[in-house]
Design a protein around this motif. Structure first.
Motif: not given
Length: 393
Positions: A71-92
């Motif tokens: 559940a946490v991964f799915i949320g982070a996975y789809f969230r990464s398509f909405w944010v810029g590189s800096r926030q996407r790095l947090r998802m990674i």
């Protein structure tokens, strides 16, 4: 009649089923043509996570922990398509931590590192993407060595993760170049519009400046003469009236010229607009000049057709051919998109009226895309080199 009603009912039911799915899709992913529906396809890699469960019993606590991790991964996975590189790095980082926590329990958790490396390939700048991918792969190697995982597991995490990450790195670069190209095209269009406004202001100044200055002098002269020489004052007023009428006609002619579209210029504008939306556009125009009224009306028909493509059809390729045949002229615009249900209106009636006004025939079909065809009889019969109608001797 029954078949038609049944077909309409099936389409209505399909739309009713699709509506909530589309609503969920719009919440999960941004409306970006380059993203599309492929993120759902990449979730197929999660199948690796469940392989081990077919070969051993799974306790309840592991099911609960795995469900929370997914559940946490799915949320982070789809969230990464909405944010810029800096926030996407947090998802990674979050996805990598999930892999570190789950892999000791279920070796299939190595799949989370694949997603982390793949997402790293979308980061900008390129150096950040490569550094993040390298860090994720080093984490995979370190944990695999520490846990003593079989070779096939850590190879899955490094090879597949690295391959997908590098592929994303390449396509992210292409996407950035396309975005820069679209921005450049928008800047060119903005500069062209600015230059056109400047040209119009210069033309109007040239047209009206001298006439208005002369009318002002004549008005002053008439005011001084109105008591001493009324007849001469009246003559001056007649001159002012004639000059005003002439200036007004010049302005009307100028505005009419600005409004008159050209098929060649409209085709070039259409090419620029469509290419900026990644739609290929080929066009073929006749070498000989068209009569001014035909040229202008066909340009407006093309403009409406291109507008339909950009708003509705989701086409990938469009083509325009305008060919003379004898004294007739054949206009054919086609695309390979999905035109949906064509209804009279929304521009089609305007196209039909323009062609009818030229004495032509207009036809629209939706078989394998949208096809707009028009035939203008005797469209070239009155053509002269100057573009005006011949005068019978």
């Amino acid at each position: 009649m029954t078949d038609s009603r049944s077909g309409n009912q099936h389409r209505a039911q399909a739309k009713a089923w699709a509506r909530p799915l589309l609503a969920i899709h719009r919440r999960l992913l941004p409306d970006d043509r380059e993203i599309g529906w492929t993120p759902y396809l990449w979730l197929v890699y999660l199948s690796f996570f469940f392989i081990e469960w077919f070969f051993r019993p799974v306790p309840v606590w592991e099911l609960a922990l795995s469900g929370l991790a997914l559940a946490v991964f799915i949320g982070a996975y789809f969230r990464s398509f909405w944010v810029g590189s800096r926030q996407r790095l947090r998802m990674i980082v979050l996805t990598t931590l999930i892999g570190l926590a789950i892999t000791p329990i279920n070796s299939g958790g190595i799949v989370f590192f694949i997603y982390a490396a793949a997402t790293a390939g979308t980061l900008l700048p390129r150096s950040l993407a490569l550094g993040t991918m390298a860090a994720v792969i080093l984490v995979v190697l370190a944990q695999s060595a520490y846990l003593g995982l079989p070779l096939q597991y850590w190879l899955v995490g490094t090879v597949i993760g690295g391959f997908v990450g590098l592929a994303n790195l390449y396509y992210t670069g292409v996407s950035s170049e396309n975005a820069a190209l679209r921005l450049s095209q928008q800047e060119v269009q903005a500069l062209a519009a600015t230059r056109e406004r400047e040209r119009i202001s210069r033309d109007l100044h040239d047209l009206l400046g001298q006439s208005l200055a002369l009318m002002s002098l004549k008005a002053q002269l008439a005011r001084r003469l109105i008591d001493r020489d009324p007849q001469q004052a009246e003559a001056e007023l007649h001159i002012i009236e004639e000059q005003a009428r002439e200036a007004l006609q010049q302005v009307r002619d100028a505005v009419r010229g600005y409004r008159r579209a050209s098929l060649a210029s409209e085709s070039a504008d259409a090419h620029l607009s469509l290419v900026s939306q990644e739609v290929e556009f080929d066009y073929e125009l006749p070498e000989q000049p068209l009569p001014a009224d035909v040229d202008a009306e066909l340009a407006l028909v093309l403009r409406e057709a291109v507008t339909n493509v950009l708003r509705h059809s989701r086409a990938e390729h469009c083509r325009l051919t305008v060919r003379p045949s004898g004294q007739d002229l054949h206009f054919h615009f086609s695309d390979d998109g999905n035109p949906g249900m064509i209804e009279e209106g929304n521009g089609l009636s305007g196209m039909r009226q323009r062609i009818a006004g030229l004495g032509g025939r207009f036809h629209v079909s939706t078989e394998q895309g949208l096809h707009i065809q028009a035939t203008l009889p005797n469209a070239l019969a009155t053509q002269t080199p100057s573009g005006e109608k011949d005068k019978a001797a």
